[in-house]
Design a protein around this motif. Structure first.
Motif, short mmCIF file in Angstrom:
data_model
loop_
_atom_site.label_atom_id
_atom_site.label_comp_id
_atom_site.label_asym_id
_atom_site.label_seq_id
_atom_site.Cartn_x
_atom_site.Cartn_y
_atom_site.Cartn_z
N UNK A 40 -35.58 -84.32 -6.85
CA UNK A 40 -36.61 -83.57 -7.30
C UNK A 40 -36.55 -82.38 -7.92
N UNK A 41 -37.80 -82.29 -8.89
CA UNK A 41 -37.76 -80.42 -9.77
C UNK A 41 -37.30 -79.63 -8.81
N UNK A 42 -37.04 -78.12 -9.65
CA UNK A 42 -36.56 -77.35 -9.35
C UNK A 42 -38.42 -76.91 -8.46
N UNK A 43 -39.14 -76.72 -9.79
CA UNK A 43 -40.66 -76.75 -8.94
C UNK A 43 -41.14 -77.38 -7.61
N UNK A 44 -40.63 -78.37 -7.13
CA UNK A 44 -41.10 -79.13 -6.31
C UNK A 44 -40.63 -77.94 -5.17
N UNK A 45 -39.05 -77.64 -5.17
CA UNK A 45 -38.12 -77.51 -3.95
C UNK A 45 -38.85 -76.52 -3.36
N UNK A 46 -39.00 -75.45 -5.04
CA UNK A 46 -38.99 -73.95 -4.28
C UNK A 46 -40.71 -73.96 -3.77
N UNK A 47 -41.48 -75.14 -4.23
CA UNK A 47 -42.70 -75.26 -3.09
C UNK A 47 -42.41 -75.17 -1.87
N UNK A 48 -41.50 -76.27 -1.57
CA UNK A 48 -41.29 -76.82 0.15
C UNK A 48 -40.31 -75.49 0.87
N UNK A 49 -39.78 -74.82 -0.35
CA UNK A 49 -39.45 -73.70 0.51
C UNK A 49 -39.44 -71.97 0.38
N UNK A 50 -39.30 -71.90 2.23
CA UNK A 50 -39.58 -70.28 1.84
C UNK A 50 -38.97 -69.39 1.26
N UNK A 51 -39.26 -68.71 -0.04
CA UNK A 51 -38.40 -68.27 -0.98
C UNK A 51 -37.79 -67.41 0.20
N UNK A 52 -38.43 -66.57 0.60
CA UNK A 52 -38.28 -64.73 0.75
C UNK A 52 -37.44 -65.02 1.80
N UNK A 53 -37.01 -66.30 2.72
CA UNK A 53 -35.59 -65.70 3.77
C UNK A 53 -34.43 -66.77 2.54
N UNK A 54 -34.95 -68.01 2.23
CA UNK A 54 -33.87 -68.14 1.32
C UNK A 54 -33.22 -67.20 0.58
N UNK A 55 -33.84 -66.26 0.00
CA UNK A 55 -32.97 -65.10 -0.78
C UNK A 55 -32.42 -64.10 -0.03
N UNK A 56 -33.01 -64.22 0.93
CA UNK A 56 -32.36 -62.47 1.98
C UNK A 56 -31.32 -63.62 2.37
N UNK A 57 -31.43 -65.17 2.69
CA UNK A 57 -30.10 -65.54 3.05
C UNK A 57 -28.73 -65.57 2.25
N UNK A 58 -29.34 -65.59 1.01
CA UNK A 58 -28.36 -65.28 -0.25
C UNK A 58 -27.76 -64.54 -0.31
N UNK A 59 -28.77 -63.37 -0.78
CA UNK A 59 -28.45 -61.80 -0.91
C UNK A 59 -27.33 -61.11 0.07
N UNK A 60 -27.84 -61.71 1.41
CA UNK A 60 -26.48 -61.79 2.58
C UNK A 60 -25.01 -62.53 2.32
N UNK A 61 -25.32 -63.50 2.03
CA UNK A 61 -23.87 -64.20 1.87
C UNK A 61 -23.11 -63.37 0.42
N UNK A 62 -23.73 -63.22 -0.96
CA UNK A 62 -23.36 -62.46 -1.40
C UNK A 62 -22.99 -61.22 -1.07
N UNK A 63 -23.94 -60.31 -0.29
CA UNK A 63 -22.69 -59.11 0.26
C UNK A 63 -21.55 -59.39 1.19
N UNK A 64 -21.93 -60.19 2.08
CA UNK A 64 -20.68 -60.89 2.68
C UNK A 64 -19.11 -60.70 1.85
N UNK A 65 -19.37 -61.85 0.70
CA UNK A 65 -18.26 -61.75 -0.40
C UNK A 65 -18.25 -60.74 -1.28
N UNK A 66 -18.70 -59.73 -0.96
CA UNK A 66 -18.19 -58.57 -1.94
C UNK A 66 -17.54 -57.24 -1.02
#
Length: 85
Positions: A40-66
């Motif tokens: 599946x192309x990245x563009x298709x994946x992005x359209x399937x996943x709500x971006x805001x919660x995903x970015x929040x999740x990634x941001x929180x994981x980064x914060x946990x590491x730091x």
């Protein structure tokens, strides 16, 4: 297709390389020519996943590491997505 002048330039540059590197490049070019696009192309994946919660999740994981894991996520602090409000 590739233009004849570009093909001539490629041949010219290939001839300057050692034989082993020429073989590697030819093998690589063959692999590129037979490879089909799969998945599946990245563009298709992005359209399937709500971006805001995903970015929040990634941001929180980064914060946990730091911060050494002191940032809580979700209800259990296990890296799960936080409940949406």
């Amino acid at each position: 297709m590739i233009s004849s002048t570009l093909e001539q330039k490629l041949h010219e540059h290939l001839r300057r390389l050692p034989v082993e590197q020429q073989r590697q490049i030819v093998d690589f070019a063959r692999a590129l020519s037979i490879t089909r696009v799969r998945g599946v192309s990245g563009q298709t994946l992005l359209s399937l996943v709500p971006l805001r919660p995903m970015m929040s999740w990634l941001w929180l994981r980064l914060l946990r590491k730091v911060t050494g894991g002191s940032t809580k996520t979700g209800s259990g602090g296990d890296g799960a997505l936080p409940p949406q409000s």
